[in-house]
Enzyme design. Structure first.
Site, PDB file in Angstrom:
ATOM      1  NE  ARG A 168      -3.734  -2.615   0.246  1.00  0.00           N
ATOM      2  CZ  ARG A 168      -3.265  -3.947   0.017  1.00  0.00           C
ATOM      3  NH1 ARG A 168      -2.209  -3.933  -0.782  1.00  0.00           N
ATOM      4  NH2 ARG A 168      -4.161  -4.817   0.223  1.00  0.00           N
ATOM      5  CB  SER A 242      -9.484  -1.671   4.119  1.00  0.00           C
ATOM      6  OG  SER A 242      -9.921  -3.067   3.750  1.00  0.00           O
ATOM      7  CD  GLU A 339      -5.546  -0.195   2.551  1.00  0.00           C
ATOM      8  OE1 GLU A 339      -6.308  -0.227   1.409  1.00  0.00           O
ATOM      9  OE2 GLU A 339      -5.409  -1.066   3.500  1.00  0.00           O
TER      10      GLU A 339
END
Length: 363
Positions: A168, A242, A339
């Site tokens: 990520r 998320s 995230e």
């Protein structure tokens, strides 16, 4: 020909962030053609004002109004640059919807992106976040990213190595003030070993009658069904998917936790010195799944998803995220990192833990 860009003041950003929180841009610039960028960045105001590059904001929490300039890249098309017997090189403009790019590539007969179906957002955001799902990351297939480099004052091309993709993460995410992604180029194969080991995926494929060698389109359908069933629909319940990354901790710490919590999932990372934990499991175990305070809450479908039930502000969503993270840290000694991209607030700012300590866990 349509104008290359459009400028407007005091533009609402409520429709350009996943939580749909109220926010306004001091100056909003909608860029339709990359050749407009030299002219725009030659403007004195853009040279000194803070700049936020924003697409659909599907992975963004905005806290308050945004000073300076908000710039969006729209469309810019899709094309096949090259083909051979093994696959093709596909190009997508930054403003193309990511899920449309996935469907387009599958429709052309190319594999690789099937596990990344139904991820909201635009193609230009894909390399920034190095989006991933169900065992696949987009960085594996990106050959080149085209971007405006504010430091060089030029449109440049970065190959995969230059992008420095991580979990990520990317060079674009680490230095957002420098880069403005304008297009991505993907090298996709005709045949790709299916990645179907993710929990729930084999069972979904069996229900589809996919057999031992599922086609990419079947994998995409199975992933779509899983995502639809597990995650709240952002068009109905505003969210950014998320919110937290899965934390990576020392193996010794993970083993200590598993002695007290034998059901805690953990995956070995690299040489075994580290383990990745499930942020969703930690949050649910800390009692947050289904929590709601006012209109800010944690999804009852998936503990990793924060949701806006109506009129929650960006500040309220941010405060909830910090409370969740603090609660997990106090119980498991693991500090969660977002995230999601946070605009207008600093994550874990000095004193933040103390500020939320009095109301860390849900009643």
């Amino acid at each position: 020909m349509a104008p290359a860009y459009h400028l407007a003041e005091r533009v609402s950003l409520a429709g350009r962030n996943g939580f749909r929180v109220a926010s306004r841009a001091e100056l909003f610039i909608d860029v339709r053609r990359a050749e407009a960028l030299p002219e725009l960045f030659a403007m004195p105001y853009l040279q000194r004002a803070p700049l936020l590059v924003l697409g659909e904001g599907s992975n963004t929490l905005i806290v308050g109004d945004v000073p300076g300039v908000v710039m969006a890249i729209g469309g810019m098309g899709r094309e096949v640059l090259a083909r051979d017997d093994d696959g093709a090189l596909l190009r997508a403009g930054a403003g193309e919807r990511w899920d449309d790019v996935v469907a387009w590539s599958l429709g052309l007969g190319y594999a690789g992106l099937e596990n990344l179906v139904l991820i909201p957002g635009l193609a230009g955001a894909a390399p920034i976040q190095n989006i991933g799902a169900y065992g696949t990351e987009v960085g594996e297939f990106i050959q080149t990213v085209e971007a405006w480099d504010r430091q060089a004052g030029a449109l440049v091309r970065l190959d995969r190595a230059d992008c420095a993709f991580g979990y990520r993460d990317s060079v674009f995410k680490r230095d957002p003030a420098r880069w403005l992604v304008t297009a991505i180029e993907l090298r996709l194969p005709r045949r790709h070993p299916p990645r179907i080991g993710y929990p729930g995926l084999p069972e979904e494929l069996a229900l589809l009658g996919a057999g031992d060698a599922p086609r990419p389109a079947q994998i995409a359908e199975a992933v779509s069904r899983l995502r639809t069933r597990k995650l709240p629909n952002p068009s109905m319940v505003p969210n950014v998917g998320s919110f937290f990354r899965n934390p990576v901790v020392a193996s010794a710490h993970a083993l200590d936790l598993q002695r007290d919590e034998p059901s805690m999932p953990a995956w070995t990372v690299d040489d075994g010195a580290l383990r990745k934990l499930s942020a969703a499991w930690l949050i649910e175990r800390a009692g947050w799944k289904g929590f709601r305070e006012g209109d800010a809450g944690v999804s009852a479908q998936h503990a990793l998803v924060l949701v806006n039930h109506g009129q929650a502000s960006g500040a309220e969503m941010f405060a909830l995220a910090q409370r969740v993270a603090l609660s997990v840290h106090e119980r498991f000694g693991v500090w969660l990192e977002p995230e999601a991209r946070i605009v207008g607030a600093r994550w874990d700012a000095p004193g933040a833990r103390a500020a939320f300590a009095s109301a860390a866990a849900p009643a």
